[in-house]
Scaffold this motif. Sequence first.
Motif, PDB file in Angstrom:
ATOM      1  N   LEU A  73      47.933  67.644  79.758  1.00 20.47           N
ATOM      2  CA  LEU A  73      46.977  68.571  79.303  1.00 20.47           C
ATOM      3  C   LEU A  73      45.891  68.843  80.232  1.00 20.47           C
ATOM      4  O   LEU A  73      45.279  69.890  80.219  1.00 20.47           O
ATOM      5  CB  LEU A  73      46.779  68.312  77.940  1.00 20.47           C
ATOM      6  CG  LEU A  73      47.890  68.298  76.862  1.00 20.47           C
ATOM      7  CD1 LEU A  73      47.460  67.702  75.576  1.00 20.47           C
ATOM      8  CD2 LEU A  73      48.688  69.253  76.771  1.00 20.47           C
ATOM      9  N   ALA A  74      45.209  68.008  80.931  1.00 23.56           N
ATOM     10  CA  ALA A  74      44.016  68.377  81.609  1.00 23.56           C
ATOM     11  C   ALA A  74      44.372  69.264  82.709  1.00 23.56           C
ATOM     12  O   ALA A  74      43.729  70.145  82.986  1.00 23.56           O
ATOM     13  CB  ALA A  74      43.520  66.846  82.127  1.00 23.56           C
ATOM     14  N   ALA A  75      45.528  69.093  83.275  1.00 20.08           N
ATOM     15  CA  ALA A  75      45.883  69.940  84.296  1.00 20.08           C
ATOM     16  C   ALA A  75      46.288  71.387  83.734  1.00 20.08           C
ATOM     17  O   ALA A  75      45.827  72.289  84.463  1.00 20.08           O
ATOM     18  CB  ALA A  75      47.280  69.227  85.034  1.00 20.08           C
ATOM     19  N   VAL A  76      46.673  71.400  82.591  1.00 18.92           N
ATOM     20  CA  VAL A  76      47.218  72.650  82.138  1.00 18.92           C
ATOM     21  C   VAL A  76      45.720  73.486  81.825  1.00 18.92           C
ATOM     22  O   VAL A  76      45.731  74.811  81.917  1.00 18.92           O
ATOM     23  CB  VAL A  76      47.904  72.566  80.742  1.00 18.92           C
ATOM     24  CG1 VAL A  76      48.043  73.741  79.862  1.00 18.92           C
ATOM     25  CG2 VAL A  76      49.179  72.155  81.181  1.00 18.92           C
ATOM     26  N   ALA A  77      44.894  72.726  81.037  1.00 16.30           N
ATOM     27  CA  ALA A  77      43.496  73.187  80.928  1.00 16.30           C
ATOM     28  C   ALA A  77      42.801  73.880  82.137  1.00 16.30           C
ATOM     29  O   ALA A  77      42.182  74.928  82.165  1.00 16.30           O
ATOM     30  CB  ALA A  77      42.561  72.293  80.251  1.00 16.30           C
ATOM     31  N   LEU A 135      53.516  67.704  71.365  1.00 18.34           N
ATOM     32  CA  LEU A 135      53.714  69.054  70.926  1.00 18.34           C
ATOM     33  C   LEU A 135      52.608  69.508  70.347  1.00 18.34           C
ATOM     34  O   LEU A 135      52.141  70.725  70.558  1.00 18.34           O
ATOM     35  CB  LEU A 135      54.812  69.112  69.968  1.00 18.34           C
ATOM     36  CG  LEU A 135      56.246  68.918  70.403  1.00 18.34           C
ATOM     37  CD1 LEU A 135      57.277  68.852  69.213  1.00 18.34           C
ATOM     38  CD2 LEU A 135      56.703  70.245  71.344  1.00 18.34           C
ATOM     39  N   GLU A 136      51.859  68.876  69.415  1.00 16.36           N
ATOM     40  CA  GLU A 136      50.763  69.356  68.531  1.00 16.36           C
ATOM     41  C   GLU A 136      49.505  69.666  69.524  1.00 16.36           C
ATOM     42  O   GLU A 136      48.868  70.841  69.469  1.00 16.36           O
ATOM     43  CB  GLU A 136      50.560  68.704  67.267  1.00 16.36           C
ATOM     44  CG  GLU A 136      49.508  69.147  66.649  1.00 16.36           C
ATOM     45  CD  GLU A 136      49.622  70.850  65.854  1.00 16.36           C
ATOM     46  OE1 GLU A 136      48.613  71.564  65.456  1.00 16.36           O
ATOM     47  OE2 GLU A 136      50.849  71.112  65.892  1.00 16.36           O
ATOM     48  N   PRO A 137      49.240  68.580  70.278  1.00 17.07           N
ATOM     49  CA  PRO A 137      48.012  68.956  71.251  1.00 17.07           C
ATOM     50  C   PRO A 137      48.213  69.941  72.291  1.00 17.07           C
ATOM     51  O   PRO A 137      47.301  70.776  72.541  1.00 17.07           O
ATOM     52  CB  PRO A 137      47.931  67.562  71.856  1.00 17.07           C
ATOM     53  CG  PRO A 137      48.584  66.497  71.051  1.00 17.07           C
ATOM     54  CD  PRO A 137      49.522  67.183  70.182  1.00 17.07           C
ATOM     55  N   ALA A 138      49.423  70.083  72.723  1.00 14.29           N
ATOM     56  CA  ALA A 138      49.639  71.285  73.580  1.00 14.29           C
ATOM     57  C   ALA A 138      49.628  72.532  73.024  1.00 14.29           C
ATOM     58  O   ALA A 138      49.201  73.368  73.776  1.00 14.29           O
ATOM     59  CB  ALA A 138      51.164  70.998  74.451  1.00 14.29           C
ATOM     60  N   ARG A 139      50.096  72.593  71.766  1.00 13.80           N
ATOM     61  CA  ARG A 139      50.394  73.912  71.199  1.00 13.80           C
ATOM     62  C   ARG A 139      48.798  74.233  70.969  1.00 13.80           C
ATOM     63  O   ARG A 139      48.433  75.436  71.161  1.00 13.80           O
ATOM     64  CB  ARG A 139      50.969  73.732  69.831  1.00 13.80           C
ATOM     65  CG  ARG A 139      51.262  74.977  68.978  1.00 13.80           C
ATOM     66  CD  ARG A 139      51.583  74.931  67.855  1.00 13.80           C
ATOM     67  NE  ARG A 139      50.466  74.268  66.879  1.00 13.80           N
ATOM     68  CZ  ARG A 139      49.315  74.705  66.603  1.00 13.80           C
ATOM     69  NH1 ARG A 139      49.049  76.099  67.002  1.00 13.80           N
ATOM     70  NH2 ARG A 139      48.537  74.175  65.816  1.00 13.80           N
ATOM     71  N   ALA A 162      52.191  80.205  71.690  1.00 10.23           N
ATOM     72  CA  ALA A 162      51.985  78.689  72.099  1.00 10.23           C
ATOM     73  C   ALA A 162      53.024  77.957  71.767  1.00 10.23           C
ATOM     74  O   ALA A 162      53.446  77.189  72.649  1.00 10.23           O
ATOM     75  CB  ALA A 162      50.686  78.308  71.469  1.00 10.23           C
ATOM     76  N   ASP A 163      53.573  77.885  70.578  1.00 15.58           N
ATOM     77  CA  ASP A 163      54.786  76.998  70.322  1.00 15.58           C
ATOM     78  C   ASP A 163      55.929  77.269  71.095  1.00 15.58           C
ATOM     79  O   ASP A 163      56.532  76.277  71.451  1.00 15.58           O
ATOM     80  CB  ASP A 163      54.973  77.295  68.792  1.00 15.58           C
ATOM     81  CG  ASP A 163      56.020  76.071  68.022  1.00 15.58           C
ATOM     82  OD1 ASP A 163      55.567  74.845  67.913  1.00 15.58           O
ATOM     83  OD2 ASP A 163      56.968  76.430  67.736  1.00 15.58           O
ATOM     84  N   VAL A 164      56.377  78.595  71.284  1.00 19.86           N
ATOM     85  CA  VAL A 164      57.682  78.709  71.874  1.00 19.86           C
ATOM     86  C   VAL A 164      57.486  78.230  73.566  1.00 19.86           C
ATOM     87  O   VAL A 164      58.186  77.838  74.090  1.00 19.86           O
ATOM     88  CB  VAL A 164      57.761  80.281  71.985  1.00 19.86           C
ATOM     89  CG1 VAL A 164      58.811  80.706  73.029  1.00 19.86           C
ATOM     90  CG2 VAL A 164      58.186  80.969  70.612  1.00 19.86           C
ATOM     91  N   LEU A 165      56.117  78.628  73.925  1.00 20.15           N
ATOM     92  CA  LEU A 165      55.964  78.402  75.364  1.00 20.15           C
ATOM     93  C   LEU A 165      55.871  76.850  75.779  1.00 20.15           C
ATOM     94  O   LEU A 165      56.415  76.436  76.543  1.00 20.15           O
ATOM     95  CB  LEU A 165      54.565  78.879  75.923  1.00 20.15           C
ATOM     96  CG  LEU A 165      54.527  80.410  75.970  1.00 20.15           C
ATOM     97  CD1 LEU A 165      53.113  80.875  76.174  1.00 20.15           C
ATOM     98  CD2 LEU A 165      55.446  80.837  77.089  1.00 20.15           C
TER      99      LEU A 165
END
Length: 203
Positions: A73-77, A135-139, A162-165
């Motif tokens: 998630l850090a890399a995504v952000a 799932l929830e933190p990423a969404r 976001a949920d779909v992605l």
Amino acid sequence: MTAEPLHRVYRRELREAALDAARDAVVERGWGAVRISAVATRVGVSRPTLYREFGSREGLGRALVQREAEGFLAAVAEALAAHPGRVGDAVEAALRAVFRQADANPLLAAVLTASHTGADTGLLPHLTTEPDAVLEPARRLVAAWLAGQRPALPVAEADEAADVLVRLTLSHLLQPSPGGDAPAALARLAERLTGGAADAPTG
């Protein structure tokens, strides 16, 4: 600055050491072979100490996946923040970062290999169906970013996109499409899901 209490320092260090030991054990032998007692011995504490920290073997597995997810998630952000106002480019960059990190992650490789063979699927639900670990933190992360980039997009639609992605990204990680370019395809999908609203992006 007030120093952190020693008991908190000890607990944090104990938790990290236990997760490191569990991670090594999963990579070496698979989650099915991981026992609280063995992790406790490896860390140098009693079994009840680890039960107090994680609650159960299942709790240890959940915490292990959550910690691993934090790095992704850090890399995504970081990737999303580097492309303000360009949803497609940002999503593609974020997913390429995720896929690179996944390719180099021995824990994820061990979990996916075990799931493909059917030998050991114990950690898989934390990645795919149980919301708390991934799932929830990423969404939440992706939905908040989308809302900032597409202010005219209703909040519910940003959440749905976001949920779909997130779910499709996990699906591609678990079962890659041969010869396809998942990051580019999902970036195009992100544009279609959000492109109907006027842009007034925030950083």
